[in-house]
Design an enzyme around this catalytic site. Sequence first.
Site, PDB file in Angstrom:
ATOM      1  N   ALA A   1     -10.049   5.649   4.624  1.00  0.00           N
ATOM      2  CA  ALA A   1      -9.693   6.856   4.767  1.00  0.00           C
ATOM      3  C   ALA A   1     -11.071   7.993   4.955  1.00  0.00           C
ATOM      4  O   ALA A   1     -11.478   8.264   4.207  1.00  0.00           O
ATOM      5  CB  ALA A   1      -8.477   8.314   4.702  1.00  0.00           C
ATOM      6  N   GLY A   2     -10.816   7.778   6.226  1.00  0.00           N
ATOM      7  CA  GLY A   2     -12.619   9.162   6.510  1.00  0.00           C
ATOM      8  C   GLY A   2     -13.943   8.116   6.766  1.00  0.00           C
ATOM      9  O   GLY A   2     -14.826   8.660   8.014  1.00  0.00           O
TER      10      GLY A   2
ATOM     11  N   THR B   1      -9.417   4.020  12.462  1.00  0.00           N
ATOM     12  CA  THR B   1     -10.158   4.449  13.123  1.00  0.00           C
ATOM     13  C   THR B   1     -10.720   4.665  13.191  1.00  0.00           C
ATOM     14  O   THR B   1     -10.705   3.951  14.690  1.00  0.00           O
ATOM     15  CB  THR B   1      -9.581   5.969  12.810  1.00  0.00           C
ATOM     16  OG1 THR B   1      -8.637   6.206  12.462  1.00  0.00           O
ATOM     17  CG2 THR B   1      -9.952   6.911  14.130  1.00  0.00           C
TER      18      THR B   1
ATOM     19  N   GLY C   1      -8.377  10.035   9.833  1.00  0.00           N
ATOM     20  CA  GLY C   1      -9.027   9.602  11.118  1.00  0.00           C
ATOM     21  C   GLY C   1     -10.195  11.393  11.323  1.00  0.00           C
ATOM     22  O   GLY C   1     -10.836  11.836  12.708  1.00  0.00           O
TER      23      GLY C   1
ATOM     24  N   LYS D   1       0.862  -1.035   0.265  1.00  0.00           N
ATOM     25  CA  LYS D   1      -0.353  -0.270   0.045  1.00  0.00           C
ATOM     26  C   LYS D   1       1.205   1.237   0.243  1.00  0.00           C
ATOM     27  O   LYS D   1       0.962   1.591   1.012  1.00  0.00           O
ATOM     28  CB  LYS D   1      -1.027   0.041   1.287  1.00  0.00           C
ATOM     29  CG  LYS D   1      -1.582   1.175   0.750  1.00  0.00           C
ATOM     30  CD  LYS D   1      -2.031   0.883   2.249  1.00  0.00           C
ATOM     31  CE  LYS D   1      -3.018   2.390   2.390  1.00  0.00           C
ATOM     32  NZ  LYS D   1      -3.647   2.809   3.494  1.00  0.00           N
TER      33      LYS D   1
END
Lengths: 274, 274, 274, 274
Positions: free
Chosen positions: C203-204, C226, C177, C116
């Site tokens: 992400a997010g 997260t 995050g 990645k």
Amino acid sequence: SDALEIGGQVFYSRLFLGTGKYGQLSAMQSAISAAETNLVTVALRRMDAPFPAKDKQGNKKENQSLLSYIPEAVYPTKEIRQTVHLLPNTSGARTAKEAVLAAELSREIMETNFVKLEIHPDPTHLMPDPVETLLAAEALVNKGFIVLPYVHADPVLCKRLEEVGVAAVMPLGAPIGSNLGLSSREFLEIIIENSAVPVIIDAGIGSPSDAALAMEIGADAVLISTAIATAADPVAMAAAFKWAVRAGRLARRAGIASKGVLGEATSPLTDFLS
Amino acid sequence: SDALEIGGQVFYSRLFLGTGKYGQLSAMQSAISAAETNLVTVALRRMDAPFPAKDKQGNKKENQSLLSYIPEAVYPTKEIRQTVHLLPNTSGARTAKEAVLAAELSREIMETNFVKLEIHPDPTHLMPDPVETLLAAEALVNKGFIVLPYVHADPVLCKRLEEVGVAAVMPLGAPIGSNLGLSSREFLEIIIENSAVPVIIDAGIGSPSDAALAMEIGADAVLISTAIATAADPVAMAAAFKWAVRAGRLARRAGIASKGVLGEATSPLTDFLS
Amino acid sequence: SDALEIGGQVFYSRLFLGTGKYGQLSAMQSAISAAETNLVTVALRRMDAPFPAKDKQGNKKENQSLLSYIPEAVYPTKEIRQTVHLLPNTSGARTAKEAVLAAELSREIMETNFVKLEIHPDPTHLMPDPVETLLAAEALVNKGFIVLPYVHADPVLCKRLEEVGVAAVMPLGAPIGSNLGLSSREFLEIIIENSAVPVIIDAGIGSPSDAALAMEIGADAVLISTAIATAADPVAMAAAFKWAVRAGRLARRAGIASKGVLGEATSPLTDFLS
Amino acid sequence: SDALEIGGQVFYSRLFLGTGKYGQLSAMQSAISAAETNLVTVALRRMDAPFPAKDKQGNKKENQSLLSYIPEAVYPTKEIRQTVHLLPNTSGARTAKEAVLAAELSREIMETNFVKLEIHPDPTHLMPDPVETLLAAEALVNKGFIVLPYVHADPVLCKRLEEVGVAAVMPLGAPIGSNLGLSSREFLEIIIENSAVPVIIDAGIGSPSDAALAMEIGADAVLISTAIATAADPVAMAAAFKWAVRAGRLARRAGIASKGVLGEATSPLTDFLS
């Protein structure tokens, strides 16, 4: 006292206008006037020259038409030019090389070293190419241009463009022509927070409320094209955007209150009848 | 030519102001002036009279204080009153009965038969009560009031209020004091589409862009309170809202283009260099 | 029958997990198990070797520690490794050069040519660098890696990465995050529409509903870090994401009905009592 | 252990299904089965009796057909009835009086004292009437019904309904049939925060991600109708909703992390190569 400076030029209006989508020249001119803008973007238009220049062997010269025959239509009137700065764009360029060529032609013809750098290889959504844009930006800065690149709302790319010397960044609010407003809002806020150059939100703004919001989150200016040109009444819409941009800018400076579901009681009088 | 008429009164400004949350009287007066509004809402304030009136038996009279001692603070200045219409509200009322009483007191003291009907039994979110509001509205209309009820963005309730004769409806945009904007947008659009009386969006509008959006979707006016009163600079914010409301109204009339991801190319020039 | 293939590897689960934010190793292992994932990302951790290797002149060797002392903590258990593929990331790299080095170390240590690719020069928001990412992607493809780059939701960049041979693209849904979900939704939809390689939203994503939405708009997989690691109960949250991803994928295949305010009557029975 | 109790009845599934919009009976039965629901709503359907009953004077009896000829189509199969509770609705009622009549007919025919109270005078958007709903709810509670009213997402109305004894409230997420999801989210959150009875979100939920979100914000259950019935594959969509509701409920209980743009670095390893 709240003027915007880009590349040594002062702009009293924070509303910039695109000119590519008007049905009629007169509508464009009236909209520019009603918007009270100080900056409009213009594109070169390719036309065949009526009597194409030929070389010694009698072959038609490449790009001859471009250099010689710029249609009047893309120029605002003389009256407009006294208060409105022209910003040639490189619309149609698909690579850094094509964009640099377009910028050089524009500089020669339009007598300005400002250039809106647009590189969009994708014909459907006209999304900007980040890599070619950075390459072209650096080249154009080195050639003495005042470069304003149209980019995705990508905070790292905006920072890198700033580092190579662009005069402002122009991140998109939403896909071009979509009128969706600030789809990329969270990213625009990060760009604005970190940018050392003016941030002009370009593409996607569909109505005056979107423009006001752009200014409220801290944009330095907005560029409007489709939303004015394709309104039922472009001149009234231009005036509406003018007011909205002022409203948003003034609100930003006046200190917008924070959001949250649990407000205080709106009135000290709620125990009035108890 | 684009004035708004409510209950026989003509309003040239479509920005209405609440007065309940200002820290200082002078800030309120300056904000009213900067907003160029024609209508402000005011609430009665209960004060104990220094020498309470008594009846013949020497008992303190009920509500005597209310009738006799209205603090100057809730009145705008004489200058303001020449261009600004006062709209007493029934803030603090928790039932139809209390609201009717408050309206009658207001009419007597403020010499206007306009009333903003607010009934909110919930002290936390100050949400309006639909059932008591409909009851009170009907009673007040029958008593000759010009009634403007504050309500949830409930299309059926708005229609029923219209049927009992209210002069306008005032649906909320978002929880009061939240500054969240048009949380109830889809429902507001249905109300606007169906209403035969003016629709004034009240509560929740947090910034000029929200106000512009309210006007763009077809509201007849907006009422702003917290967002101006609690701004860092309330006077500048009042001016910002003034412009935003004009922008949104003008845009509505100018014909806003539709939204959609797949826009046309922004420019006819995209094949410029091919 | 609905498995996902990336770089010749088949994944039965479309939920990928990050491992960087768990407070405890056991929580991470239990979450991986509950998620029924087939792929987790892991990062190299730099540790000083207790007895740093030295060269012949007695100088401490560069990067010696990295090659020799990989903490056990970043490895899932042997049981997990039988069903879970490891995807080393280049987290911490700020340039293409650093990322290529990190990828090569990872390949040697973790015995996989999957990587990645993450390059984020910005320490605050960890936003990816588009230019360095494209450079590194091309270099790594040429070195035989199966490259999955983490990128902004930039349709042109995704297409260019595809052209240099990446195995999938991993555009961000929102700032890393942030738990904001699909802030970049309109751009993700364009990426998905145009991509010839799998699109993994990274992400997010803050809650299972966000993950379901990602799958509904056509993502091939999601990567969650997260939102699971920082939940009050990470193991239950991992199971919740597992179900949500299945729900969203199945809904995508089942044909989601279109949106619009004016629905048909919900029932053919509305004239029941007339 | 996480079962939902309404009116003394225990529901293991928090996904309720509407039955009014299926094209085919078999699709409805398969969807009910795939959803693993414990509760479906059904409406009475008016049919002319083949041999209408007449009174002694030979006149056709009013409502005869209703009482005697309930089409089999509105009943799920016997197998379904063993695990699925029927919830008759009063769809089509425009006043409290009509709704009470419909509820009484339903109780007699369907042998249940549960009733979903729906009163919608507006034939376009089928929005509920708050005043008639409160009146009917009180009357039906007094007649021994277990009342579940369909209402606007109005926190005060929900509280008043609770006070007259309803068993649950069913606020709408968005206009019925719109598939817009949780348009009224901020108001739903206030209702959920304050309600002492279960909150079932009804109307507007368009896809599994919406249903998961409803559960994440704390709804006790959701009712889905259009989104399943009009999917290309209703049976697969029913299963998708089943998983999404479980995911959202589990996430709610697992403690969802808060949102915010400025996340911590995703990894402790960001200084890896420095």
